[in-house]
Design a protein around this motif. Sequence first.
Motif, PDB file in Angstrom:
ATOM      1  N   ARG A 178       0.841  -1.190   0.000  1.00 16.32           N
ATOM      2  CA  ARG A 178       0.000   0.000   0.000  1.00 16.32           C
ATOM      3  C   ARG A 178       0.881   1.248   0.000  1.00 16.32           C
ATOM      4  NH1 ARG A 178      -5.304  -0.682   0.770  1.00 16.32           N
ATOM      5  NH2 ARG A 178      -6.045  -2.708   1.494  1.00 16.32           N
ATOM      6  N   GLU A 179       0.715   2.060  -1.002  1.00 17.72           N
ATOM      7  CA  GLU A 179       1.407   3.325  -1.088  1.00 17.72           C
ATOM      8  C   GLU A 179       0.533   4.236  -1.927  1.00 17.72           C
ATOM      9  OE1 GLU A 179       5.330   3.038  -2.579  1.00 17.72           O
ATOM     10  OE2 GLU A 179       5.635   5.213  -2.639  1.00 17.72           O
ATOM     11  N   LYS A 180       0.113   5.342  -1.339  1.00 17.05           N
ATOM     12  CA  LYS A 180      -0.814   6.241  -2.003  1.00 17.05           C
ATOM     13  C   LYS A 180      -2.088   5.504  -2.410  1.00 17.05           C
ATOM     14  CE  LYS A 180       2.775   9.377  -3.694  1.00 17.05           C
ATOM     15  NZ  LYS A 180       3.372  10.062  -4.873  1.00 17.05           N
ATOM     16  N   GLU A 181      -2.556   4.626  -1.525  1.00 13.64           N
ATOM     17  CA  GLU A 181      -3.816   3.904  -1.683  1.00 13.64           C
ATOM     18  C   GLU A 181      -3.832   2.964  -2.881  1.00 13.64           C
ATOM     19  OE1 GLU A 181      -6.818   6.926  -1.770  1.00 13.64           O
ATOM     20  OE2 GLU A 181      -6.760   7.209   0.391  1.00 13.64           O
ATOM     21  N   VAL A 182      -2.667   2.546  -3.355  1.00 12.10           N
ATOM     22  CA  VAL A 182      -2.588   1.593  -4.457  1.00 12.10           C
ATOM     23  C   VAL A 182      -2.087   0.258  -3.921  1.00 12.10           C
ATOM     24  CG1 VAL A 182      -1.490   1.020  -6.657  1.00 12.10           C
ATOM     25  CG2 VAL A 182      -2.224   3.365  -6.202  1.00 12.10           C
ATOM     26  N   VAL A 183      -2.814  -0.810  -4.223  1.00 14.59           N
ATOM     27  CA  VAL A 183      -2.448  -2.154  -3.795  1.00 14.59           C
ATOM     28  C   VAL A 183      -2.008  -2.949  -5.023  1.00 14.59           C
ATOM     29  CG1 VAL A 183      -3.314  -4.319  -2.806  1.00 14.59           C
ATOM     30  CG2 VAL A 183      -4.067  -2.119  -1.868  1.00 14.59           C
ATOM     31  N   ILE A 184      -0.875  -3.627  -4.926  1.00 11.17           N
ATOM     32  CA  ILE A 184      -0.421  -4.536  -5.975  1.00 11.17           C
ATOM     33  C   ILE A 184      -0.687  -5.952  -5.489  1.00 11.17           C
ATOM     34  CG2 ILE A 184       1.490  -5.293  -7.420  1.00 11.17           C
ATOM     35  CD1 ILE A 184       0.689  -2.359  -7.830  1.00 11.17           C
TER      36      ILE A 184
ATOM     37  N   ALA B 203     -11.224 -10.543 -14.559  1.00 11.51           N
ATOM     38  CA  ALA B 203     -11.045 -10.613 -16.013  1.00 11.51           C
ATOM     39  C   ALA B 203     -11.835  -9.548 -16.756  1.00 11.51           C
ATOM     40  CB  ALA B 203     -11.415 -12.007 -16.520  1.00 11.51           C
ATOM     41  N   GLN B 204     -13.098  -9.354 -16.419  1.00  4.59           N
ATOM     42  CA  GLN B 204     -13.919  -8.402 -17.174  1.00  4.59           C
ATOM     43  C   GLN B 204     -13.391  -6.977 -17.025  1.00  4.59           C
ATOM     44  OE1 GLN B 204     -16.708  -9.289 -19.271  1.00  4.59           O
ATOM     45  NE2 GLN B 204     -16.068  -7.250 -19.942  1.00  4.59           N
ATOM     46  N   GLU B 205     -12.998  -6.612 -15.811  1.00  6.02           N
ATOM     47  CA  GLU B 205     -12.480  -5.261 -15.593  1.00  6.02           C
ATOM     48  C   GLU B 205     -11.121  -5.075 -16.274  1.00  6.02           C
ATOM     49  OE1 GLU B 205     -12.051  -2.071 -11.888  1.00  6.02           O
ATOM     50  OE2 GLU B 205     -12.671  -4.141 -11.503  1.00  6.02           O
ATOM     51  N   LEU B 206     -10.299  -6.101 -16.247  1.00  9.66           N
ATOM     52  CA  LEU B 206      -9.012  -6.015 -16.936  1.00  9.66           C
ATOM     53  C   LEU B 206      -9.210  -5.944 -18.443  1.00  9.66           C
ATOM     54  CD1 LEU B 206      -6.857  -8.559 -14.884  1.00  9.66           C
ATOM     55  CD2 LEU B 206      -6.918  -6.068 -14.702  1.00  9.66           C
ATOM     56  N   LEU B 207     -10.191  -6.657 -18.944  1.00 12.26           N
ATOM     57  CA  LEU B 207     -10.482  -6.607 -20.375  1.00 12.26           C
ATOM     58  C   LEU B 207     -10.912  -5.202 -20.793  1.00 12.26           C
ATOM     59  CD1 LEU B 207     -10.752  -8.071 -23.062  1.00 12.26           C
ATOM     60  CD2 LEU B 207     -13.036  -8.829 -22.353  1.00 12.26           C
ATOM     61  N   SER B 208     -11.639  -4.520 -19.932  1.00 14.98           N
ATOM     62  CA  SER B 208     -12.055  -3.145 -20.252  1.00 14.98           C
ATOM     63  C   SER B 208     -10.857  -2.203 -20.288  1.00 14.98           C
ATOM     64  CB  SER B 208     -13.089  -2.654 -19.236  1.00 14.98           C
ATOM     65  OG  SER B 208     -12.507  -2.425 -17.963  1.00 14.98           O
TER      66      SER B 208
ATOM     67  N   GLU C 263     -11.115  -0.406  -7.386  1.00 17.20           N
ATOM     68  CA  GLU C 263     -11.042  -0.275  -8.842  1.00 17.20           C
ATOM     69  C   GLU C 263      -9.662  -0.698  -9.334  1.00 17.20           C
ATOM     70  OE1 GLU C 263     -12.013   3.686 -10.009  1.00 17.20           O
ATOM     71  OE2 GLU C 263     -14.161   3.408  -9.672  1.00 17.20           O
ATOM     72  N   LEU C 264      -9.634  -1.375 -10.480  1.00 22.22           N
ATOM     73  CA  LEU C 264      -8.369  -1.802 -11.065  1.00 22.22           C
ATOM     74  C   LEU C 264      -7.847  -0.705 -11.986  1.00 22.22           C
ATOM     75  CD1 LEU C 264      -9.105  -5.552 -11.847  1.00 22.22           C
ATOM     76  CD2 LEU C 264      -8.249  -4.483  -9.745  1.00 22.22           C
TER      77      LEU C 264
END
Length: 207
Positions: A10-16, A24-29, A73-74
């Motif tokens: 977590r750094e600046k509210e981003v999670v890896i 899959a659907q969100e990554l496809l978008s 959100e991705l």
Amino acid sequence: MIREVFMETREKEVVIRTARQQDAQELLSIYAPYVEKTAITFEYEVPGPEEFRERIANTLKKYPYLVAESEGELLGYAYTGPFVGRAAYSWSAEVSIYLRQDSRRMGIGRKLYEKLEDISGLQNITNLNACIGYPEQEDEHLTNNSLQFHAHMGYDMVGVFHRCGYKFGTWYGMAWMEKLIGEHGRNPVPVIPFPNLVSVAGQKINN
């Protein structure tokens, strides 16, 4: 060290984290605009959701497939895959990255690539290779931003295949860049498949 690599960062509210099938659907978008509007990928048709899920699953059999997430959100994703595919290339991997259009130039690409590099090192990968669309002249479909990003991340130019890809009525080249991340000993230890890497606690990292 393994715990440090695989704990959600977590750094600046981003999670890896590792990609999941339900992503899959969100990554496809995220990927679709690159197919439809750019020559960053030489793919012509946007894959269907099931095919995209299969791509994620097939990658995760051996290699990391990571997503950047913020507040549910991705924002982007990156993964490695086989380089060429012959046995002697086992210690090399090809890297790929795609960011949501409104999430570029925010340091997310760096976070994803640094995590990929950490994981690849633990797998005993020694070489990371990037295959990048290369325009003779920058246009609305392809710029040199990706080459500049990879150079900033420590990748060196290997060479260019000229006018090898045709998209949007234009011939584009393909540049190869590389980053050496490990020692090239006489008897390299085998590459560890991503699912076999475990945390200090002994739990599978992609549960």
